[in-house]
Design a protein around this motif. Structure first.
Motif, PDB file in Angstrom:
ATOM      1  N   LYS A  33      30.962  33.565 -17.376  1.00 11.77           N
ATOM      2  CA  LYS A  33      30.349  33.293 -16.078  1.00 11.77           C
ATOM      3  C   LYS A  33      30.053  34.608 -15.378  1.00 11.77           C
ATOM      4  CE  LYS A  33      29.973  28.856 -15.671  1.00 11.77           C
ATOM      5  NZ  LYS A  33      28.634  28.296 -15.604  1.00 11.77           N
ATOM      6  N   LEU A  34      28.820  34.742 -14.887  1.00 10.11           N
ATOM      7  CA  LEU A  34      28.395  35.995 -14.269  1.00 10.11           C
ATOM      8  C   LEU A  34      27.912  35.822 -12.828  1.00 10.11           C
ATOM      9  CD1 LEU A  34      26.505  37.546 -17.327  1.00 10.11           C
ATOM     10  CD2 LEU A  34      28.821  38.041 -16.538  1.00 10.11           C
ATOM     11  N   ASP A  35      28.258  34.713 -12.191  1.00  7.38           N
ATOM     12  CA  ASP A  35      27.817  34.475 -10.814  1.00  7.38           C
ATOM     13  C   ASP A  35      28.269  35.564  -9.850  1.00  7.38           C
ATOM     14  OD1 ASP A  35      26.314  32.083 -11.010  1.00  7.38           O
ATOM     15  OD2 ASP A  35      28.170  30.948 -11.246  1.00  7.38           O
ATOM     16  N   HIS A  36      29.382  36.205 -10.134  1.00  6.16           N
ATOM     17  CA  HIS A  36      29.932  37.232  -9.240  1.00  6.16           C
ATOM     18  C   HIS A  36      29.176  38.560  -9.333  1.00  6.16           C
ATOM     19  CE1 HIS A  36      31.778  38.068 -13.106  1.00  6.16           C
ATOM     20  NE2 HIS A  36      32.015  39.296 -12.674  1.00  6.16           N
ATOM     21  N   VAL A  37      28.306  38.711 -10.313  1.00  7.03           N
ATOM     22  CA  VAL A  37      27.605  39.982 -10.531  1.00  7.03           C
ATOM     23  C   VAL A  37      26.242  39.939  -9.835  1.00  7.03           C
ATOM     24  CG1 VAL A  37      26.676  41.580 -12.248  1.00  7.03           C
ATOM     25  CG2 VAL A  37      28.739  40.242 -12.769  1.00  7.03           C
ATOM     26  N   ARG A  38      26.071  40.836  -8.855  1.00 12.05           N
ATOM     27  CA  ARG A  38      24.790  40.963  -8.156  1.00 12.05           C
ATOM     28  C   ARG A  38      24.124  42.252  -8.593  1.00 12.05           C
ATOM     29  NH1 ARG A  38      24.765  40.310  -2.119  1.00 12.05           N
ATOM     30  NH2 ARG A  38      22.676  39.535  -2.504  1.00 12.05           N
ATOM     31  N   VAL A  39      22.802  42.228  -8.657  1.00  5.99           N
ATOM     32  CA  VAL A  39      22.061  43.398  -9.124  1.00  5.99           C
ATOM     33  C   VAL A  39      21.025  43.817  -8.086  1.00  5.99           C
ATOM     34  CG1 VAL A  39      22.399  42.858 -11.566  1.00  5.99           C
ATOM     35  CG2 VAL A  39      20.387  41.971 -10.374  1.00  5.99           C
ATOM     36  N   HIS A  40      20.591  45.063  -8.190  1.00  5.46           N
ATOM     37  CA  HIS A  40      19.515  45.604  -7.359  1.00  5.46           C
ATOM     38  C   HIS A  40      18.395  45.998  -8.312  1.00  5.46           C
ATOM     39  CE1 HIS A  40      17.801  47.687  -3.849  1.00  5.46           C
ATOM     40  NE2 HIS A  40      17.274  48.483  -4.775  1.00  5.46           N
ATOM     41  N   ILE A  41      17.186  45.524  -8.018  1.00  3.09           N
ATOM     42  CA  ILE A  41      16.040  45.807  -8.886  1.00  3.09           C
ATOM     43  C   ILE A  41      14.911  46.349  -8.027  1.00  3.09           C
ATOM     44  CG2 ILE A  41      14.429  44.850 -10.576  1.00  3.09           C
ATOM     45  CD1 ILE A  41      16.338  42.382 -10.747  1.00  3.09           C
ATOM     46  N   GLU A  42      14.428  47.519  -8.364  1.00  5.00           N
ATOM     47  CA  GLU A  42      13.259  48.061  -7.676  1.00  5.00           C
ATOM     48  C   GLU A  42      12.017  47.313  -8.157  1.00  5.00           C
ATOM     49  OE1 GLU A  42      13.145  50.152  -5.194  1.00  5.00           O
ATOM     50  OE2 GLU A  42      15.327  50.408  -5.233  1.00  5.00           O
ATOM     51  N   PRO A  43      11.031  47.098  -7.290  1.00 12.54           N
ATOM     52  CA  PRO A  43       9.815  46.386  -7.706  1.00 12.54           C
ATOM     53  C   PRO A  43       9.165  46.997  -8.952  1.00 12.54           C
ATOM     54  CG  PRO A  43       9.844  46.629  -5.327  1.00 12.54           C
ATOM     55  CD  PRO A  43      11.008  47.422  -5.861  1.00 12.54           C
ATOM     56  N   GLU A  44       9.141  48.324  -9.034  1.00 13.29           N
ATOM     57  CA  GLU A  44       8.537  48.980 -10.209  1.00 13.29           C
ATOM     58  C   GLU A  44       9.353  48.684 -11.465  1.00 13.29           C
ATOM     59  OE1 GLU A  44       9.735  50.915  -7.511  1.00 13.29           O
ATOM     60  OE2 GLU A  44       7.848  50.651  -6.436  1.00 13.29           O
ATOM     61  N   GLY A  45      10.648  48.618 -11.308  1.00  8.29           N
ATOM     62  CA  GLY A  45      11.519  48.305 -12.437  1.00  8.29           C
ATOM     63  C   GLY A  45      11.296  46.886 -12.933  1.00  8.29           C
ATOM     64  N   LEU A  46      11.160  45.939 -11.998  1.00 10.08           N
ATOM     65  CA  LEU A  46      10.899  44.558 -12.384  1.00 10.08           C
ATOM     66  C   LEU A  46       9.532  44.451 -13.058  1.00 10.08           C
ATOM     67  CD1 LEU A  46      11.613  41.584 -12.542  1.00 10.08           C
ATOM     68  CD2 LEU A  46      10.797  41.331 -10.178  1.00 10.08           C
ATOM     69  N   GLN A  47       8.531  45.124 -12.509  1.00 15.25           N
ATOM     70  CA  GLN A  47       7.206  45.075 -13.127  1.00 15.25           C
ATOM     71  C   GLN A  47       7.240  45.669 -14.528  1.00 15.25           C
ATOM     72  OE1 GLN A  47       4.293  43.494 -11.850  1.00 15.25           O
ATOM     73  NE2 GLN A  47       3.949  43.705 -14.042  1.00 15.25           N
ATOM     74  N   GLY A  48       7.974  46.750 -14.712  1.00 18.41           N
ATOM     75  CA  GLY A  48       8.123  47.341 -16.045  1.00 18.41           C
ATOM     76  C   GLY A  48       8.792  46.377 -17.013  1.00 18.41           C
ATOM     77  N   PHE A  49       9.838  45.692 -16.530  1.00 13.90           N
ATOM     78  CA  PHE A  49      10.518  44.699 -17.364  1.00 13.90           C
ATOM     79  C   PHE A  49       9.550  43.594 -17.762  1.00 13.90           C
ATOM     80  CE2 PHE A  49      12.651  40.701 -18.021  1.00 13.90           C
ATOM     81  CZ  PHE A  49      13.675  41.037 -18.899  1.00 13.90           C
ATOM     82  N   ILE A  50       8.795  43.077 -16.791  1.00 11.99           N
ATOM     83  CA  ILE A  50       7.835  42.001 -17.055  1.00 11.99           C
ATOM     84  C   ILE A  50       6.798  42.450 -18.079  1.00 11.99           C
ATOM     85  CG2 ILE A  50       5.952  40.655 -16.030  1.00 11.99           C
ATOM     86  CD1 ILE A  50       7.706  40.577 -13.428  1.00 11.99           C
ATOM     87  N   ASP A  51       6.270  43.650 -17.908  1.00 20.27           N
ATOM     88  CA  ASP A  51       5.268  44.166 -18.848  1.00 20.27           C
ATOM     89  C   ASP A  51       5.841  44.251 -20.266  1.00 20.27           C
ATOM     90  OD1 ASP A  51       3.541  44.382 -16.685  1.00 20.27           O
ATOM     91  OD2 ASP A  51       3.773  46.565 -16.503  1.00 20.27           O
ATOM     92  N   ASN A  52       7.048  44.779 -20.403  1.00 21.56           N
ATOM     93  CA  ASN A  52       7.680  44.883 -21.725  1.00 21.56           C
ATOM     94  C   ASN A  52       7.994  43.515 -22.307  1.00 21.56           C
ATOM     95  OD1 ASN A  52       7.626  47.691 -21.854  1.00 21.56           O
ATOM     96  ND2 ASN A  52       9.605  47.884 -20.841  1.00 21.56           N
ATOM     97  N   TYR A  53       8.479  42.611 -21.469  1.00 22.52           N
ATOM     98  CA  TYR A  53       8.819  41.250 -21.894  1.00 22.52           C
ATOM     99  C   TYR A  53       7.582  40.550 -22.429  1.00 22.52           C
ATOM    100  CZ  TYR A  53      11.217  36.701 -21.489  1.00 22.52           C
ATOM    101  OH  TYR A  53      11.809  35.483 -21.736  1.00 22.52           O
ATOM    102  N   ASP A  54       6.501  40.614 -21.659  1.00 24.14           N
ATOM    103  CA  ASP A  54       5.257  39.963 -22.081  1.00 24.14           C
ATOM    104  C   ASP A  54       4.673  40.621 -23.322  1.00 24.14           C
ATOM    105  OD1 ASP A  54       5.604  38.232 -19.967  1.00 24.14           O
ATOM    106  OD2 ASP A  54       4.064  39.153 -18.705  1.00 24.14           O
ATOM    107  N   CYS A  55       4.789  41.926 -23.426  1.00 20.35           N
ATOM    108  CA  CYS A  55       4.306  42.651 -24.598  1.00 20.35           C
ATOM    109  C   CYS A  55       5.078  42.227 -25.846  1.00 20.35           C
ATOM    110  CB  CYS A  55       4.426  44.149 -24.356  1.00 20.35           C
ATOM    111  SG  CYS A  55       3.736  45.154 -25.673  1.00 20.35           S
ATOM    112  N   TYR A  56       6.392  42.083 -25.721  1.00 23.97           N
ATOM    113  CA  TYR A  56       7.230  41.646 -26.845  1.00 23.97           C
ATOM    114  C   TYR A  56       6.782  40.285 -27.352  1.00 23.97           C
ATOM    115  CZ  TYR A  56      11.316  39.717 -29.245  1.00 23.97           C
ATOM    116  OH  TYR A  56      12.151  39.111 -30.146  1.00 23.97           O
ATOM    117  N   TYR A  57       6.592  39.324 -26.435  1.00 25.96           N
ATOM    118  CA  TYR A  57       6.204  37.984 -26.866  1.00 25.96           C
ATOM    119  C   TYR A  57       4.766  37.940 -27.384  1.00 25.96           C
ATOM    120  CZ  TYR A  57      10.699  36.173 -25.699  1.00 25.96           C
ATOM    121  OH  TYR A  57      12.046  35.938 -25.711  1.00 25.96           O
TER     122      TYR A  57
END
Length: 195
Positions: A81-105
């Motif tokens: 269970k990871l409900d207790h773990v909160r994260v901070h994501i910069e918008p550029e970091g999220l966009q980079g993740f999305i781009d890589n995720y979509d590229c992988y698929y």
């Protein structure tokens, strides 16, 4: 990781003894890129039409990013269970993740093109489908694999186990900042969708 997940003997016991009718494994992008040998092996598996492939993805890219970050921060990738773990994501970091995720698929779908889709040797299903309607999703998978459905053994739910029960907004320190940054984009839906 694999020994924590399950052993062949444990799975055989769960399935009623004997040899499993289907064997699978989960691959993340970083597994493929680990070495030239890993990439070559993965390319062979994808190209092999004797191998039935199930492509599991998340529709909600924010939830995928949060899940990956939580697992990375804690080192807990399964059954915790990871409900207790909160994260901070910069918008550029999220966009980079999305781009890589979509590229992988896209890479996966390109390698599988011409193999017949769900009428052939691969199918695609989302994490959200497994959670929202497990019975229907499992039925599609059993049909695709050519195996009959089975009831879970005593003491096992048969349901996909979530690592979080909370709302995605409570998992991200700067959720409102991200929602504002992605407002009006095709990923805006991720901020209103269930994880």
């Amino acid at each position: 990781f694999l020994s924590d997940m399950y052993s062949i003997e444990d799975r055989a016991r769960v399935l009623g003894g004997g040899k499993p009718l289907a064997v699978g494994f989960k691959v993340f992008p970083e597994h493929i890129c680990r070495s030239a040998k890993s990439r070559d092996l993965f390319e062979e598996v994808l190209a092999d039409t004797r191998v039935r492939k199930i492509v599991l993805h998340r529709r909600n890219r924010l939830a995928a990013c949060v899940s990956a970050l939580r697992a990375s921060v804690t080192g807990q990738y399964i059954k915790k269970k990871l409900d207790h773990v909160r994260v901070h994501i910069e918008p550029e970091g999220l966009q980079g993740f999305i781009d890589n995720y979509d590229c992988y698929y896209s890479y996966i779908r390109e390698r599988l093109s011409g193999q017949g889709g769900e009428d052939g040797c691969w199918m695609q299903i989302s994490y959200e489908e497994l959670i929202e309607d497990h019975k229907s999703a499992a039925g599609k998978i059993y049909k695709f694999l050519g195996i009959s459905s089975f009831e879970p053994r005593s003491g096992q739910s048969g349901q996909s186990q979530r690592q979080t029960d909370g709302n995605i907004s409570s998992a991200v320190h700067n959720f409102e900042q991200l929602r504002h940054a992605f407002s009006g984009t095709e990923r805006e839906v991720d901020f209103y969708d269930k994880q």
